[in-house]
Motif scaffolding. Structure first.
Motif, short mmCIF file in Angstrom:
data_model
loop_
_atom_site.label_atom_id
_atom_site.label_comp_id
_atom_site.label_asym_id
_atom_site.label_seq_id
_atom_site.Cartn_x
_atom_site.Cartn_y
_atom_site.Cartn_z
N LEU A 50 5.01 -7.10 -3.13
CA LEU A 50 4.43 -6.06 -3.97
C LEU A 50 2.98 -5.85 -3.56
CD1 LEU A 50 4.95 -4.20 -6.42
CD2 LEU A 50 4.20 -6.07 -7.90
N GLY A 51 2.69 -4.72 -2.97
CA GLY A 51 1.34 -4.43 -2.51
C GLY A 51 0.71 -3.28 -3.28
N TRP A 52 -0.60 -3.28 -3.36
CA TRP A 52 -1.30 -2.22 -4.10
C TRP A 52 -2.41 -1.60 -3.26
CZ3 TRP A 52 -6.51 -2.85 -4.64
CH2 TRP A 52 -7.02 -4.15 -4.55
N VAL A 53 -2.70 -0.33 -3.54
CA VAL A 53 -3.81 0.38 -2.91
C VAL A 53 -4.53 1.17 -3.99
CG1 VAL A 53 -4.51 2.16 -1.26
CG2 VAL A 53 -2.63 0.60 -0.68
N GLY A 54 -5.85 0.96 -4.09
CA GLY A 54 -6.68 1.71 -5.02
C GLY A 54 -7.75 2.45 -4.24
N LYS A 55 -7.97 3.73 -4.55
CA LYS A 55 -8.91 4.55 -3.79
C LYS A 55 -10.11 4.95 -4.65
CE LYS A 55 -5.38 6.38 -0.66
NZ LYS A 55 -4.77 7.60 -0.08
N LYS A 56 -11.23 5.15 -3.96
CA LYS A 56 -12.44 5.65 -4.60
C LYS A 56 -13.04 6.71 -3.69
CE LYS A 56 -14.96 1.69 -2.65
NZ LYS A 56 -15.87 0.55 -2.95
N VAL A 57 -14.10 7.35 -4.15
CA VAL A 57 -14.70 8.43 -3.37
C VAL A 57 -15.15 7.94 -2.00
CG1 VAL A 57 -16.63 10.06 -3.26
CG2 VAL A 57 -15.39 9.74 -5.42
N THR A 58 -15.68 6.74 -1.95
CA THR A 58 -16.26 6.23 -0.70
C THR A 58 -15.31 5.37 0.13
OG1 THR A 58 -17.19 4.37 -1.93
CG2 THR A 58 -18.60 6.30 -1.65
N GLY A 59 -14.07 5.26 -0.28
CA GLY A 59 -13.14 4.43 0.50
C GLY A 59 -11.96 3.95 -0.33
N GLN A 60 -11.43 2.78 -0.01
CA GLN A 60 -10.30 2.23 -0.74
C GLN A 60 -10.24 0.71 -0.57
OE1 GLN A 60 -7.00 4.20 1.35
NE2 GLN A 60 -6.45 2.22 2.24
N HIS A 61 -9.45 0.08 -1.43
CA HIS A 61 -9.18 -1.36 -1.32
C HIS A 61 -7.67 -1.56 -1.44
CE1 HIS A 61 -13.36 -2.54 -1.43
NE2 HIS A 61 -13.56 -1.86 -2.55
N ASN A 62 -7.21 -2.64 -0.84
CA ASN A 62 -5.78 -2.95 -0.94
C ASN A 62 -5.57 -4.45 -1.06
OD1 ASN A 62 -6.41 -2.77 2.19
ND2 ASN A 62 -4.61 -4.10 1.98
N GLY A 63 -4.42 -4.80 -1.57
CA GLY A 63 -4.09 -6.21 -1.75
C GLY A 63 -2.64 -6.39 -2.10
N ASN A 64 -2.33 -7.53 -2.67
CA ASN A 64 -0.94 -7.80 -3.06
C ASN A 64 -0.91 -8.60 -4.34
OD1 ASN A 64 -0.60 -10.85 -2.46
ND2 ASN A 64 -1.48 -10.06 -0.55
N ILE A 65 0.25 -8.68 -4.90
CA ILE A 65 0.49 -9.41 -6.13
C ILE A 65 1.94 -9.87 -6.10
CG2 ILE A 65 1.19 -7.40 -7.52
CD1 ILE A 65 -0.65 -8.56 -9.76
N GLN A 66 2.28 -10.90 -6.84
CA GLN A 66 3.61 -11.49 -6.71
C GLN A 66 4.48 -11.26 -7.94
OE1 GLN A 66 3.04 -15.64 -5.85
NE2 GLN A 66 2.17 -15.27 -3.84
N PHE A 67 5.77 -11.12 -7.69
CA PHE A 67 6.73 -11.11 -8.79
C PHE A 67 6.85 -12.52 -9.33
CE2 PHE A 67 8.20 -7.40 -6.38
CZ PHE A 67 8.30 -6.46 -7.40
N LYS A 68 6.97 -12.63 -10.64
CA LYS A 68 7.17 -13.94 -11.28
C LYS A 68 8.66 -14.24 -11.40
CE LYS A 68 5.91 -16.65 -15.35
NZ LYS A 68 5.18 -16.64 -16.66
N ASP A 69 9.41 -13.29 -11.94
CA ASP A 69 10.86 -13.41 -12.05
C ASP A 69 11.43 -12.04 -12.43
OD1 ASP A 69 10.58 -13.13 -14.90
OD2 ASP A 69 10.21 -15.28 -15.04
N GLY A 70 12.71 -12.04 -12.77
CA GLY A 70 13.35 -10.78 -13.13
C GLY A 70 14.81 -10.77 -12.73
N ASN A 71 15.48 -9.66 -12.99
CA ASN A 71 16.87 -9.53 -12.60
C ASN A 71 17.19 -8.07 -12.31
OD1 ASN A 71 18.11 -8.18 -15.12
ND2 ASN A 71 17.04 -9.95 -15.99
N VAL A 72 18.20 -7.89 -11.48
CA VAL A 72 18.71 -6.57 -11.15
C VAL A 72 20.14 -6.50 -11.65
CG1 VAL A 72 19.32 -4.98 -9.29
CG2 VAL A 72 17.23 -6.34 -9.12
N LEU A 73 20.47 -5.49 -12.44
CA LEU A 73 21.82 -5.35 -12.97
C LEU A 73 22.67 -4.53 -12.00
CD1 LEU A 73 21.05 -4.68 -16.75
CD2 LEU A 73 21.56 -6.85 -15.61
N VAL A 74 23.81 -5.10 -11.62
CA VAL A 74 24.69 -4.47 -10.63
C VAL A 74 26.07 -4.25 -11.23
CG1 VAL A 74 25.79 -4.77 -8.38
CG2 VAL A 74 23.43 -5.54 -8.73
N ARG A 75 26.60 -3.05 -11.04
CA ARG A 75 27.97 -2.75 -11.45
C ARG A 75 28.72 -2.22 -10.24
NH1 ARG A 75 27.41 1.02 -15.73
NH2 ARG A 75 26.96 -0.77 -17.06
N GLY A 76 29.70 -2.99 -9.80
CA GLY A 76 30.39 -2.63 -8.57
C GLY A 76 29.47 -2.83 -7.38
#
Length: 215
Positions: A50-76
């Motif tokens: 999971l990566g992020w990008v934030g912009k400003k008038v004079t440029g931008q910054h970027n970084g990342n952040i991590q998932f802690k947990d979760g689930n994906v529901l699947v049918r078929g």
């Protein structure tokens, strides 16, 4: 003789009626009409990004952040839902290499001006629906609709993504654009501080994700 037979038949039918009435009606079912139950696939934080990008008038910054947990529901072989929890304490800045300035930006992003991470250590996203998407230039095949919670504030959001299920693995990738001001993150926003000039920070930032979940 007929007079005797008719009352006898009438009496027999009256006594027999309750027996038939007590039999429950048979409910006809058509196999395949009931929806199959969805199966929860566990999000694999170590395999997801999971990566992020934030912009400003004079440029931008970027970084990342991590998932802690979760689930994906699947049918078929289709993704039909899911819930994802992000560990806000894992937030990192990648573009600033100098340790002191990197730490200052991380500290500012953690503060009340931005994500108030000490009070809100997690953010969540819950899928409410997915709709097919055709002809997308980036190869996305679905529009993901859901509720995003940041700083305890929940707002609906939609974005295109490439989703699929194969061999017990569910995956989703794409980029979501988020208006931070909807989550009470107004620092440096020209929408609220008109005279801020070239110190303005754009209201929208992007989150690029690649989620892997396993059965």
């Amino acid at each position: 003789m007929k007079k005797m037979i008719l009352p006898a038949l009438l009496a027999a039918s009256l006594f027999a009626a309750p027996a038939f009435a007590q039999k429950p009606a048979v409910k006809k079912t058509n196999p395949g009409t009931e929806k199959a139950a969805s199966v929860a696939y566990a999000v694999q934080p170590q395999l997801s990004t999971l990566g992020w990008v934030g912009k400003k008038v004079t440029g931008q910054h970027n970084g990342n952040i991590q998932f802690k947990d979760g689930n994906v529901l699947v049918r078929g072989n289709q993704i039909v839902g899911g819930t994802f929890v992000v560990d806000m304490n894992s937030l990192k800045v990648e573009d600033i290499k100098e340790q002191e300035y990197n730490g200052k930006l991380v500290g500012h992003l953690r503060s009340e001006d931005f994500f108030s991470i000490d009070k809100n250590p997690t953010s969540t996203f819950k899928i409410t629906s997915l709709t097919p998407l055709k002809g997308d230039a980036n190869g996305n095949n679905a529009t993901v609709n859901g509720d995003l919670t940041i700083k305890g504030i929940t707002k609906p959001i939609s974005f295109p993504a490439k989703v699929g299920v194969k061999n017990g693995v569910a995956s989703a990738s794409g980029t979501a654009t988020i208006d931070r001001t909807k989550y009470d993150i107004k620092y440096g926003s020209k929408s609220f501080f008109e005279s801020i000039g070239d110190k303005a920070i754009m209201d929208e930032f992007t989150m690029s994700f690649n989620v892997i979940a396993k059965k």
